[in-house]
Design a protein around this motif. Structure first.
Motif, PDB file in Angstrom:
ATOM      1  N   THR A 147       0.787  -1.082   0.003  1.00 10.12           N
ATOM      2  CA  THR A 147      -0.177  -0.022   0.065  1.00 10.12           C
ATOM      3  C   THR A 147       0.901   1.366   0.081  1.00 10.12           C
ATOM      4  OG1 THR A 147      -0.340   0.436   2.484  1.00 10.12           O
ATOM      5  CG2 THR A 147      -1.399  -1.318   1.455  1.00 10.12           C
ATOM      6  N   CYS A 154     -10.436  -0.271   5.991  1.00 13.89           N
ATOM      7  CA  CYS A 154      -8.923  -0.705   5.511  1.00 13.89           C
ATOM      8  C   CYS A 154      -8.875  -2.339   5.598  1.00 13.89           C
ATOM      9  CB  CYS A 154      -7.836  -0.174   5.996  1.00 13.89           C
ATOM     10  SG  CYS A 154      -6.482  -0.284   5.355  1.00 13.89           S
ATOM     11  N   GLU A 199      -1.996  -5.622  -3.899  1.00 13.75           N
ATOM     12  CA  GLU A 199      -1.892  -4.226  -3.955  1.00 13.75           C
ATOM     13  C   GLU A 199      -3.259  -3.739  -3.378  1.00 13.75           C
ATOM     14  OE1 GLU A 199       0.687  -2.322  -5.340  1.00 13.75           O
ATOM     15  OE2 GLU A 199       1.705  -3.987  -6.076  1.00 13.75           O
ATOM     16  N   LEU A 200      -3.175  -2.676  -2.465  1.00 11.80           N
ATOM     17  CA  LEU A 200      -4.280  -2.199  -1.931  1.00 11.80           C
ATOM     18  C   LEU A 200      -3.825  -0.493  -1.721  1.00 11.80           C
ATOM     19  CD1 LEU A 200      -7.079  -2.295  -0.812  1.00 11.80           C
ATOM     20  CD2 LEU A 200      -6.049  -2.645   1.545  1.00 11.80           C
ATOM     21  N   ASP A 201      -4.849   0.373  -2.274  1.00  8.90           N
ATOM     22  CA  ASP A 201      -4.651   1.668  -1.952  1.00  8.90           C
ATOM     23  C   ASP A 201      -5.765   2.112  -1.117  1.00  8.90           C
ATOM     24  OD1 ASP A 201      -4.220   4.259  -1.754  1.00  8.90           O
ATOM     25  OD2 ASP A 201      -4.364   4.864  -4.022  1.00  8.90           O
TER      26      ASP A 201
END
Length: 180
Positions: A58, A104, A84-86
């Motif tokens: 992130t 989140c 992947e994490l935004d």
């Protein structure tokens, strides 16, 4: 007294190993911090290549920590994947809502769960341990909702016990400070 603490730790470690063996195959939310690293090392010892360590990438976490998690996974002989994490791209997160940690973690666990399913892995584990019950952890609700298991917590292992056992195993991360 020391013998009794050692005996209690041995029993907890036996419970942990037994629980991990019962699962058969597992994906571990792997930050590279001591809790997830210890869990992954125990799981690798019990399950070999049936363990998949998964690290979240992130923009909110230092790349150095992410690279170190990948190096640690290699040193432990683990299969390693990344998701992947935004978090700031999640609906409403840019406003910094009070439940941001929950949101989140929920998004993260959903991504990890999807990856585990693609790998035909039924169990998703995290490094929550017994001392975490003393703190406010909004992500725990997300973990329960997403079916994440916490074998360290189930075994009753505390942070101090994990560090002690990790030192005995030769894990270099045994004394590292907690990560965000």
């Amino acid at each position: 007294m020391k013998g009794s603490a050692s005996t209690r730790l041995s029993r907890k470690l036996d419970r942990l190993r037994c629980r991990v063996r019962e699962l058969g195959r597992a994906a571990i939310a792997f930050s590279g911090g001591i809790d997830s690293a210890f869990l992954a090392a125990v799981a690798a010892g019990e399950l070999g290549d049936q363990v998949l360590a998964v690290t979240a990438y992130t923009p909110l976490h230092p790349r150095r920590e992410q690279r170190e998690a990948a190096r640690l996974a290699r040193r432990l002989g683990l299969r390693h994947a990344r998701v992947e994490l935004d978090p700031l791209a999640l609906p409403g997160m840019a406003r910094n809502p009070p439940d941001r940690c929950y949101r989140c973690k929920q998004a993260l666990f959903r991504r990890l769960r999807a990856l585990a399913r693609r790998e035909a892995i039924a169990w998703l584990l995290d490094g929550t341990q017994a001392d975490d019950r003393r703190e406010v952890r909004p992500g725990r609700r997300a973990a329960r909702e997403c079916g994440v298991l916490s074998p360290l917590l189930e075994a009753g292992l505390t942070k101090a016990e994990i560090r002690r056992a990790a030192r005995r195993m030769g894990l270099t991360s045994a004394d590292q400070p907690a990560l965000a």
